[in-house]
Scaffold this active site. Structure first.
Site, mmCIF file in Angstrom:
data_model
loop_
_atom_site.group_PDB
_atom_site.id
_atom_site.type_symbol
_atom_site.label_atom_id
_atom_site.label_comp_id
_atom_site.label_asym_id
_atom_site.label_seq_id
_atom_site.Cartn_x
_atom_site.Cartn_y
_atom_site.Cartn_z
ATOM 1 N N THR A 133 8.774 -31.251 -18.672
ATOM 2 C CA THR A 133 9.397 -32.534 -18.349
ATOM 3 C C THR A 133 10.447 -32.896 -19.395
ATOM 4 O O THR A 133 10.331 -32.481 -20.538
ATOM 5 C CB THR A 133 8.275 -33.591 -18.334
ATOM 6 O OG1 THR A 133 7.410 -33.286 -17.260
ATOM 7 C CG2 THR A 133 8.785 -35.013 -18.199
ATOM 8 N N GLY A 153 -0.243 -35.618 -16.746
ATOM 9 C CA GLY A 153 0.071 -36.941 -16.217
ATOM 10 C C GLY A 153 -1.124 -37.811 -15.874
ATOM 11 O O GLY A 153 -1.086 -39.029 -16.068
ATOM 12 N N ARG A 168 0.824 -35.417 -4.783
ATOM 13 C CA ARG A 168 0.454 -35.870 -6.136
ATOM 14 C C ARG A 168 1.674 -36.395 -6.904
ATOM 15 O O ARG A 168 2.729 -35.781 -6.920
ATOM 16 C CB ARG A 168 -0.178 -34.698 -6.897
ATOM 17 C CG ARG A 168 -0.586 -35.036 -8.329
ATOM 18 C CD ARG A 168 0.452 -34.601 -9.341
ATOM 19 N NE ARG A 168 -0.029 -34.761 -10.721
ATOM 20 C CZ ARG A 168 0.766 -34.689 -11.782
ATOM 21 N NH1 ARG A 168 2.049 -34.460 -11.647
ATOM 22 N NH2 ARG A 168 0.267 -34.838 -12.999
ATOM 23 N N THR A 214 5.358 -37.029 -22.098
ATOM 24 C CA THR A 214 5.234 -35.753 -21.395
ATOM 25 C C THR A 214 3.842 -35.181 -21.634
ATOM 26 O O THR A 214 3.317 -35.254 -22.744
ATOM 27 C CB THR A 214 6.298 -34.738 -21.845
ATOM 28 O OG1 THR A 214 6.059 -33.499 -21.166
ATOM 29 C CG2 THR A 214 6.283 -34.506 -23.337
ATOM 30 N N GLY A 215 3.267 -34.629 -20.591
ATOM 31 C CA GLY A 215 1.930 -34.061 -20.767
ATOM 32 C C GLY A 215 1.155 -34.139 -19.468
ATOM 33 O O GLY A 215 1.744 -34.256 -18.390
ATOM 34 N N GLY A 232 2.689 -37.850 -10.793
ATOM 35 C CA GLY A 232 2.183 -37.936 -12.165
ATOM 36 C C GLY A 232 2.600 -39.225 -12.849
ATOM 37 O O GLY A 232 2.916 -40.227 -12.203
ATOM 38 N N ASP A 233 2.617 -39.172 -14.161
ATOM 39 C CA ASP A 233 2.923 -40.367 -14.954
ATOM 40 C C ASP A 233 4.425 -40.634 -15.081
ATOM 41 O O ASP A 233 4.829 -41.767 -15.333
ATOM 42 C CB ASP A 233 2.349 -40.205 -16.360
ATOM 43 C CG ASP A 233 2.947 -38.992 -17.071
ATOM 44 O OD1 ASP A 233 3.010 -37.904 -16.448
ATOM 45 O OD2 ASP A 233 3.365 -39.116 -18.229
HETATM 46 N N1 ASP Z 1 3.724 -35.555 -17.141
HETATM 47 C C1 ASP Z 1 4.180 -34.672 -16.116
HETATM 48 C C2 ASP Z 1 3.294 -34.840 -14.920
HETATM 49 O O1 ASP Z 1 2.094 -34.921 -15.074
HETATM 50 C C3 ASP Z 1 4.182 -33.239 -16.529
HETATM 51 C C4 ASP Z 1 4.792 -32.962 -17.868
HETATM 52 O O2 ASP Z 1 5.096 -33.863 -18.632
HETATM 53 O O3 ASP Z 1 5.000 -31.796 -18.183
HETATM 54 O O4 ASP Z 1 3.775 -34.852 -13.821
#
Ligand code: ASP
Length: 352
Positions: free
Chosen positions: A218, A272, A246, A269-270, A248-249
């Site tokens: 991300t 989500g 789905r 980022t991470g 995410g965050d």
């Molecule tokens: N946070 C993002 C998600 O969960 C993925 C990412 O940050 O790599 O969609």
């Protein structure tokens, strides 16, 4: 695991106090002067290990991070807005197949690319977001258009794409987003799902600890401009093999993105699901607003003691109203860069 802070100091203090004024990693330096502006970016957090990286690949990532942040830096230096810096900086990473946003977005279970993005203006607390789009070239532009040209905060799917068309954004055939690398990553996960013996939904490869970190990338940006306005934005393809629509965050204000001139601007980022449950970006701002703690302290608390303890992983980049910049993550690495008003550039990938 990882902390990085940049602070700024007047040159004369260097001589008066004999302090090390060079901004170096793990060397917090006392603030003596508020910088005019500041910008910080990420290109995703996860299992990013030196041993898995070729020197060529690493150089490519570093060069693209540098190119992206310099766009925002120039905008800020010339008196442009933090919103423009965030948008244009993210555009560079969206257009690069290296990152999981725009071109190079990861694949869903159905072998499509569904993108999410959000942006927030710290001055007005206005915000915009889009989720699950498949044809909009730069989802961060769509998020911004939602913020500035609609009465809504979040649009999704087909409706969001219609809105993008009506507002003259670049619309492309979904095949534009295809990259071999991301398609192969999906096939690997699908293969491992086939061999999965336990068919408990929660134990699908999507949640497998061994591969969950392989699908991050991300992009995000947080900036402070010369007028003291903060902004943050985030853009992503989400997680490989996501299904059932789905989200995410990243497009969720308060989780993936938050900005408030009274406190800070944050992009996450991470994993989500955990960032949503921990309300990571807003929580950092709220700790500063209600408890008066520093950005660094708030970010550490939320990443390690809240999101991390729930079992999630990832990180944030953030800048506060005084121009302090923070990278905080509990993964092995995070693609990241920062620039202060003196043009000092830091580009990092690994935890150490
Ligand atoms: N946070 C993002 C998600 O969960 C993925 C990412 O940050 O790599 O969609």
């Amino acid at each position: 695991m990882k902390k990085f802070i940049l602070f700024f100091t007047l040159p004369f203090l260097f001589f008066a106090c004999n302090e090390n004024t060079k901004s170096t990693e793990e060397t917090p330096i006392k603030i003596t002067e508020k910088p005019e502006f500041a910008i910080v970016i990420h290109g995703g957090a996860g299992t990013i290990l030196r041993k898995n990286m070729t020197p060529e690949k690493e150089a490519e990532y570093r060069a693209k991070l540098k190119e992206a942040i310099q766009i925002g830096y120039e905008i800020l230096k010339n008196g442009g807005t933090s919103l423009d810096a965030v948008t244009k900086t993210i555009n560079v990473m969206e257009d690069s197949p290296l990152f999981n946003a725009g071109k190079g977005a990861v694949f869903t279970h159905e072998e499509t690319n569904e993108m999410d993005a959000s942006i927030m203006d710290g001055k007005t607390l206005n915000a915009g977001a889009s989720a699950g789009t498949t044809t909009v070239k730069n989802p961060i532009d769509l998020a911004r258009a939602v913020m500035e040209q609609s009465p809504h905060v979040m649009l999704s799917g087909k409706g969001a794409e219609n809105f993008a068309t009506e507002h003259g954004l670049d619309i492309l055939d979904p095949s534009y987003f295809y990259t071999d690398r991301r398609f192969k990553a999906l096939q690997r996960i699908k293969d491992s799902e086939k061999t999965e013996l336990d068919h408990d939904e929660k134990k699908t490869a999507f949640y497998d600890a061994d591969i969950k970190n392989s699908k991050f990338g991300t992009v995000g940006c947080a900036a402070l401009d010369k007028d003291g306005n903060l902004a943050a934005g985030t853009s992503t393809g989400g997680m490989t093999n996501k299904r059932w629509g789905r989200i995410g965050d990243s497009p969720i204000i308060g989780s993936g993105t938050y900005a408030n001139n009274a406190t800070c601007a944050v992009s996450s980022t991470g994993w989500g699901e955990y960032f949503i449950r921990a309300q990571v970006a807003h929580d950092i701002s709220a700790m500063m607003e209600y408890k008066g703690v520093s950005l660094e302290e708030a970010a550490r608390e939320v990443i390690y003691n809240k999101m991390g303890k729930l079992g999630g992983d990832g990180g944030i980049v953030a800048v506060d109203k005084d121009g302090n910049m923070v990278f905080e993550f509990n993964t092995e690495g995070m693609y990241r860069a920062s620039m202060n008003d003196k043009g000092e550039l830091v580009v990092e990938i690994y935890e150490k």
